[in-house]
Design an enzyme around this catalytic site. Structure first.
Site, PDB file in Angstrom:
ATOM      1  N   GLY A  12      40.833  71.828  58.383  1.00  0.00           N
ATOM      2  CA  GLY A  12      40.974  70.725  59.331  1.00  0.00           C
ATOM      3  C   GLY A  12      40.050  69.575  58.972  1.00  0.00           C
ATOM      4  O   GLY A  12      39.230  69.684  58.042  1.00  0.00           O
ATOM      5  N   ASP A  13      40.223  68.469  59.693  1.00  0.00           N
ATOM      6  CA  ASP A  13      39.392  67.267  59.508  1.00  0.00           C
ATOM      7  C   ASP A  13      39.526  66.664  58.120  1.00  0.00           C
ATOM      8  O   ASP A  13      38.600  66.035  57.614  1.00  0.00           O
ATOM      9  CB  ASP A  13      37.895  67.575  59.774  1.00  0.00           C
ATOM     10  CG  ASP A  13      37.680  68.261  61.097  1.00  0.00           C
ATOM     11  OD1 ASP A  13      38.298  67.807  62.065  1.00  0.00           O
ATOM     12  OD2 ASP A  13      36.922  69.246  61.141  1.00  0.00           O
ATOM     13  N   GLY A  15      41.388  64.235  57.292  1.00  0.00           N
ATOM     14  CA  GLY A  15      41.724  62.798  57.354  1.00  0.00           C
ATOM     15  C   GLY A  15      43.216  62.594  57.568  1.00  0.00           C
ATOM     16  O   GLY A  15      43.775  61.572  57.155  1.00  0.00           O
ATOM     17  N   LYS A  16      43.860  63.571  58.248  1.00  0.00           N
ATOM     18  CA  LYS A  16      45.321  63.478  58.436  1.00  0.00           C
ATOM     19  C   LYS A  16      45.725  62.262  59.271  1.00  0.00           C
ATOM     20  O   LYS A  16      46.792  61.708  59.074  1.00  0.00           O
ATOM     21  CB  LYS A  16      45.848  64.762  59.101  1.00  0.00           C
ATOM     22  CG  LYS A  16      45.727  65.991  58.217  1.00  0.00           C
ATOM     23  CD  LYS A  16      46.282  67.216  58.902  1.00  0.00           C
ATOM     24  CE  LYS A  16      45.506  67.646  60.115  1.00  0.00           C
ATOM     25  NZ  LYS A  16      44.117  68.100  59.849  1.00  0.00           N
ATOM     26  N   GLY A  40      41.426  66.279  66.511  1.00  0.00           N
ATOM     27  CA  GLY A  40      40.929  64.920  66.698  1.00  0.00           C
ATOM     28  C   GLY A  40      41.328  64.113  65.486  1.00  0.00           C
ATOM     29  O   GLY A  40      40.837  64.357  64.393  1.00  0.00           O
ATOM     30  N   HIS A  41      42.271  63.212  65.661  1.00  0.00           N
ATOM     31  CA  HIS A  41      42.757  62.425  64.531  1.00  0.00           C
ATOM     32  C   HIS A  41      42.284  60.985  64.675  1.00  0.00           C
ATOM     33  O   HIS A  41      42.567  60.328  65.670  1.00  0.00           O
ATOM     34  CB  HIS A  41      44.282  62.505  64.451  1.00  0.00           C
ATOM     35  CG  HIS A  41      44.764  63.894  64.139  1.00  0.00           C
ATOM     36  ND1 HIS A  41      46.041  64.322  64.350  1.00  0.00           N
ATOM     37  CD2 HIS A  41      44.105  64.968  63.626  1.00  0.00           C
ATOM     38  CE1 HIS A  41      46.154  65.598  63.973  1.00  0.00           C
ATOM     39  NE2 HIS A  41      44.987  66.006  63.533  1.00  0.00           N
ATOM     40  N   THR A  42      41.527  60.528  63.685  1.00  0.00           N
ATOM     41  CA  THR A  42      40.939  59.196  63.769  1.00  0.00           C
ATOM     42  C   THR A  42      41.741  58.210  62.924  1.00  0.00           C
ATOM     43  O   THR A  42      42.028  58.480  61.764  1.00  0.00           O
ATOM     44  CB  THR A  42      39.480  59.240  63.242  1.00  0.00           C
ATOM     45  OG1 THR A  42      38.804  60.295  63.921  1.00  0.00           O
ATOM     46  CG2 THR A  42      38.758  57.933  63.478  1.00  0.00           C
ATOM     47  N   GLN A 225      44.834  70.626  62.757  1.00  0.00           N
ATOM     48  CA  GLN A 225      43.949  71.584  62.050  1.00  0.00           C
ATOM     49  C   GLN A 225      44.389  71.726  60.582  1.00  0.00           C
ATOM     50  O   GLN A 225      45.095  70.879  60.092  1.00  0.00           O
ATOM     51  CB  GLN A 225      43.920  72.950  62.752  1.00  0.00           C
ATOM     52  CG  GLN A 225      43.222  72.931  64.107  1.00  0.00           C
ATOM     53  CD  GLN A 225      44.124  72.497  65.241  1.00  0.00           C
ATOM     54  OE1 GLN A 225      45.250  72.932  65.323  1.00  0.00           O
ATOM     55  NE2 GLN A 225      43.639  71.663  66.116  1.00  0.00           N
ATOM     56  N   THR A 305      36.227  65.856  68.036  1.00  0.00           N
ATOM     57  CA  THR A 305      36.443  66.420  69.370  1.00  0.00           C
ATOM     58  C   THR A 305      35.140  66.890  69.993  1.00  0.00           C
ATOM     59  O   THR A 305      34.908  66.702  71.176  1.00  0.00           O
ATOM     60  CB  THR A 305      37.458  67.591  69.273  1.00  0.00           C
ATOM     61  OG1 THR A 305      38.657  67.068  68.710  1.00  0.00           O
ATOM     62  CG2 THR A 305      37.760  68.203  70.620  1.00  0.00           C
ATOM     63  N   THR A 306      34.271  67.508  69.201  1.00  0.00           N
ATOM     64  CA  THR A 306      33.081  68.138  69.789  1.00  0.00           C
ATOM     65  C   THR A 306      31.774  67.440  69.396  1.00  0.00           C
ATOM     66  O   THR A 306      30.737  67.727  69.990  1.00  0.00           O
ATOM     67  CB  THR A 306      32.969  69.602  69.309  1.00  0.00           C
ATOM     68  OG1 THR A 306      32.910  69.585  67.884  1.00  0.00           O
ATOM     69  CG2 THR A 306      34.152  70.428  69.761  1.00  0.00           C
ATOM     70  N   LYS A 336      38.304  60.538  50.887  1.00  0.00           N
ATOM     71  CA  LYS A 336      36.850  60.424  50.769  1.00  0.00           C
ATOM     72  C   LYS A 336      36.301  60.576  49.351  1.00  0.00           C
ATOM     73  O   LYS A 336      35.207  61.128  49.157  1.00  0.00           O
ATOM     74  CB  LYS A 336      36.164  61.435  51.704  1.00  0.00           C
ATOM     75  CG  LYS A 336      36.331  61.078  53.192  1.00  0.00           C
ATOM     76  CD  LYS A 336      35.375  61.838  54.047  1.00  0.00           C
ATOM     77  CE  LYS A 336      34.713  60.986  55.084  1.00  0.00           C
ATOM     78  NZ  LYS A 336      33.740  61.680  55.910  1.00  0.00           N
ATOM     79  N   LEU A 337      37.042  60.116  48.345  1.00  0.00           N
ATOM     80  CA  LEU A 337      36.516  60.205  46.976  1.00  0.00           C
ATOM     81  C   LEU A 337      35.263  59.329  46.835  1.00  0.00           C
ATOM     82  O   LEU A 337      34.364  59.642  46.049  1.00  0.00           O
ATOM     83  CB  LEU A 337      37.593  59.783  45.961  1.00  0.00           C
ATOM     84  CG  LEU A 337      37.240  60.021  44.495  1.00  0.00           C
ATOM     85  CD1 LEU A 337      37.030  61.511  44.207  1.00  0.00           C
ATOM     86  CD2 LEU A 337      38.306  59.468  43.556  1.00  0.00           C
ATOM     87  N   ASP A 338      35.191  58.245  47.615  1.00  0.00           N
ATOM     88  CA  ASP A 338      34.029  57.341  47.550  1.00  0.00           C
ATOM     89  C   ASP A 338      32.719  58.060  47.873  1.00  0.00           C
ATOM     90  O   ASP A 338      31.660  57.676  47.385  1.00  0.00           O
ATOM     91  CB  ASP A 338      34.220  56.162  48.525  1.00  0.00           C
ATOM     92  CG  ASP A 338      34.506  56.631  49.947  1.00  0.00           C
ATOM     93  OD1 ASP A 338      35.483  57.385  50.122  1.00  0.00           O
ATOM     94  OD2 ASP A 338      33.746  56.275  50.863  1.00  0.00           O
TER      95      ASP A 338
HETATM   96  P1  IMP Z   1      40.051  76.580  68.817  1.00  0.00           P
HETATM   97  O1  IMP Z   1      41.213  75.964  68.129  1.00  0.00           O
HETATM   98  O2  IMP Z   1      39.356  75.631  69.772  1.00  0.00           O
HETATM   99  O3  IMP Z   1      40.389  77.888  69.460  1.00  0.00           O
HETATM  100  O4  IMP Z   1      38.938  76.918  67.707  1.00  0.00           O
HETATM  101  C1  IMP Z   1      39.136  77.913  66.694  1.00  0.00           C
HETATM  102  C2  IMP Z   1      38.519  77.466  65.374  1.00  0.00           C
HETATM  103  O5  IMP Z   1      39.239  76.362  64.854  1.00  0.00           O
HETATM  104  C3  IMP Z   1      37.066  76.990  65.486  1.00  0.00           C
HETATM  105  O6  IMP Z   1      36.376  77.338  64.293  1.00  0.00           O
HETATM  106  C4  IMP Z   1      37.182  75.479  65.571  1.00  0.00           C
HETATM  107  O7  IMP Z   1      36.023  74.814  65.135  1.00  0.00           O
HETATM  108  C5  IMP Z   1      38.357  75.250  64.636  1.00  0.00           C
HETATM  109  N1  IMP Z   1      39.109  74.035  64.946  1.00  0.00           N
HETATM  110  C6  IMP Z   1      39.982  73.839  65.949  1.00  0.00           C
HETATM  111  N2  IMP Z   1      40.507  72.604  65.909  1.00  0.00           N
HETATM  112  C7  IMP Z   1      39.960  72.002  64.838  1.00  0.00           C
HETATM  113  C8  IMP Z   1      40.147  70.715  64.239  1.00  0.00           C
HETATM  114  O8  IMP Z   1      40.928  69.867  64.682  1.00  0.00           O
HETATM  115  N3  IMP Z   1      39.415  70.475  63.121  1.00  0.00           N
HETATM  116  C9  IMP Z   1      38.589  71.391  62.588  1.00  0.00           C
HETATM  117  N4  IMP Z   1      38.397  72.600  63.089  1.00  0.00           N
HETATM  118  C10 IMP Z   1      39.079  72.905  64.219  1.00  0.00           C
END
Ligand code: IMP
Length: 434
Positions: A12-13, A15-16, A40-42, A225, A305-306, A336-338
């Site tokens: 996940g994360d 850069g989708k 969380g998509h930015t 994700q 997100t967190t 993010k190659l930069d």
């Molecule tokens: P949950 O999806 O909140 O149940 O979390 C399960 C696992 O997936 C945890 O390790 C989270 O940090 C990870 N996770 C859930 N959503 C994302 C995301 O959008 N990006 C990165 N990790 C995620």
């Protein structure tokens, strides 16, 4: 029947959000098919940074229709907040261009509290969930007692079903987790109010997407994700509770498998992970800080997100190859190659050693335990000093940066078609085919 799928090739994360923003310019429908507001998509447009959790990133383009698929779990409050945020930013949010699947699962505040209580009770063995109630909502769905978004269309029976749901979780929270209990009346009042507002947007989405494909309109499906967090194919049990791979599109939107045109795998130029679980190439120290950033920029490696700092490491090719295979990736988007500018040498993991044996594919991801036992084998590639951020042509890249990209292409057997070199919308280099 042009269906393009954008998937995360890591944890996940990747850069989708920005990838979908770019690719959805030519799309008629832009759809999310899994997960919920754990994502969380930015997307950065000029001075505006949009952080989207539920609405597909491509919806920002005026010509597109947004679909929230039945494979999703939806928290109505987050969704309404996001709709308001977009309206305030001048994006048209109307019931004739945003459709919410009636069969999507509902997330309530009770699910969120249960998620947090369950994690706390794991003491040391936590998954590190986002606390958004994702797991408990999917558990309810699979156990066939879950509530669907479509139930919001009949407010009287919705209220009865809510009473039943809240009472069940209230008992569980009090008896198993010593929780003081839910304010059931207030939760119910707010959800019924939310339901009345969302009613015009609720539809059966499968027929809409199928018809669009039959009419040769372009559908862009956006995964949340990443591959390695997939419930079936990821690093179980350190995964999310949905199908994050390309395969999830078909059941998560209600369409057949034939229309697939491109599967774009998005990967960072290095590796990151939030939450617990194995991470063979993980770094600590100065190199980690260089990759993560200090948190002073919104694009540094801190969760959308967190807000949690992400774990970082060198690029892991056995995992990337695995993601290419599992998703049927046709081309890669490297982000993010930069960030790699300034390293004298860049280690890249080409294989693992497991129980004295060298393995080069991800035969070990079947569970997290064996992946936690591997020792990464690195090849060091030459680094470069130049700042890539102003560059918009692949031929302007220093030789070492081009070499890094080619190494990835050779190792994965698919082309890298785009490379991002900064957070701005136009900071993308399209690499011509050979
Ligand atoms: P949950 O999806 O909140 O149940 O979390 C399960 C696992 O997936 C945890 O390790 C989270 O940090 C990870 N996770 C859930 N959503 C994302 C995301 O959008 N990006 C990165 N990790 C995620």
């Amino acid at each position: 029947m042009p269906l393009d799928i954008v998937v995360g090739a890591q944890w996940g994360d990747e850069g989708k959000g920005r990838v979908v923003d770019l690719l959805s310019r030519g799309a008629d429908i832009t759809a999310r098919y899994n997960g919920g507001d754990n994502a969380g998509h930015t997307v950065t447009i000029g001075d505006c940074i949009y952080k989207l959790h539920l609405i597909p990133s491509g919806f920002i383009h005026p010509g597109t229709t947004g679909v929230l698929g039945n494979g999703m779990v939806i928290n109505p409050q987050t969704l309404l907040g996001e709709m308001d945020m977009l309206r305030q930013a001048g994006v048209e949010v109307a019931a004739d261009r945003l459709f919410i699947a009636d069969a999507a699962a509902l997330i309530t505040p009770a699910h969120r509290l249960l998620d947090t209580a369950q994690e706390a009770a794991l003491r040391g063995g936590q998954i590190g969930t986002t606390g958004r109630g994702i797991g408990p909502a999917y558990v309810d769905k699979v156990s066939r007692r879950g509530m669907r978004i479509g139930e919001m269309l009949d407010l009287a029976s919705f209220k009865d079903r809510l009473d039943e749901h809240l009472s069940t979780i209230d008992t569980e929270l009090r008896n198993r987790y010593q929780h003081p209990g839910l304010d059931r009346k207030e939760i119910s009042r707010v959800l019924i109010e939310n339901a009345a507002t969302l009613q015009p947007y609720i539809r059966r989405v499968g027929p809409i997407v199928r018809q669009a494909l039959m009419d040769d309109r372009v559908v862009l499906a956006e995964a949340a994700q990443g591959t390695l967090l997939d419930l079936e194919q990821g690093t179980y049990p350190f995964v999310t509770s949905s199908c994050t791979t390309a395969a999830g599109v078909f059941s998560g939107l209600g369409i057949g498998i034939s229309p697939v045109r491109h599967v774009v795998g998005v990967t960072k130029s290095f590796q990151t992970r939030v939450g617990a679980g194995p991470f063979p190439t993980e770094l600590t120290g100065a190199d980690a800080v260089a990759l993560r950033g200090t948190g002073s920029n919104p694009w540094d490696e801190y969760g959308t997100t967190t807000g949690r700092p992400r774990r970082v490491g060198w690029l892991d090719l056995p995992l990337l190859r695995y993601a290419v295979e599992i998703n049927g990736v046709t081309e890669l988007f490297l982000t993010k190659l930069d960030v790699l500018s300034g390293f004298t040498e860049i280690p890249i993991c080409t294989a693992y050693r497991l129980n004295g044996r060298e393995v080069s594919t991800m035969e070990t991801t079947a569970d997290a335990r064996s992946l936690g036992m591997v020792e990464p084998i690195f090849t060091s590639l030459p680094g470069w000093k130049e700042d890539l951020r102003p560059m918009r042509d692949h031929n302007q890249f220093p030789e070492a940066a081009r070499g890094y990209v080619e190494f990835i292409e050779k190792a994965c057997g698919v082309p890298v078609r785009w490379i991002s070199v900064g957070p701005e919308r136009n900071a993308v280099v399209e690499k011509a085919g050979e």
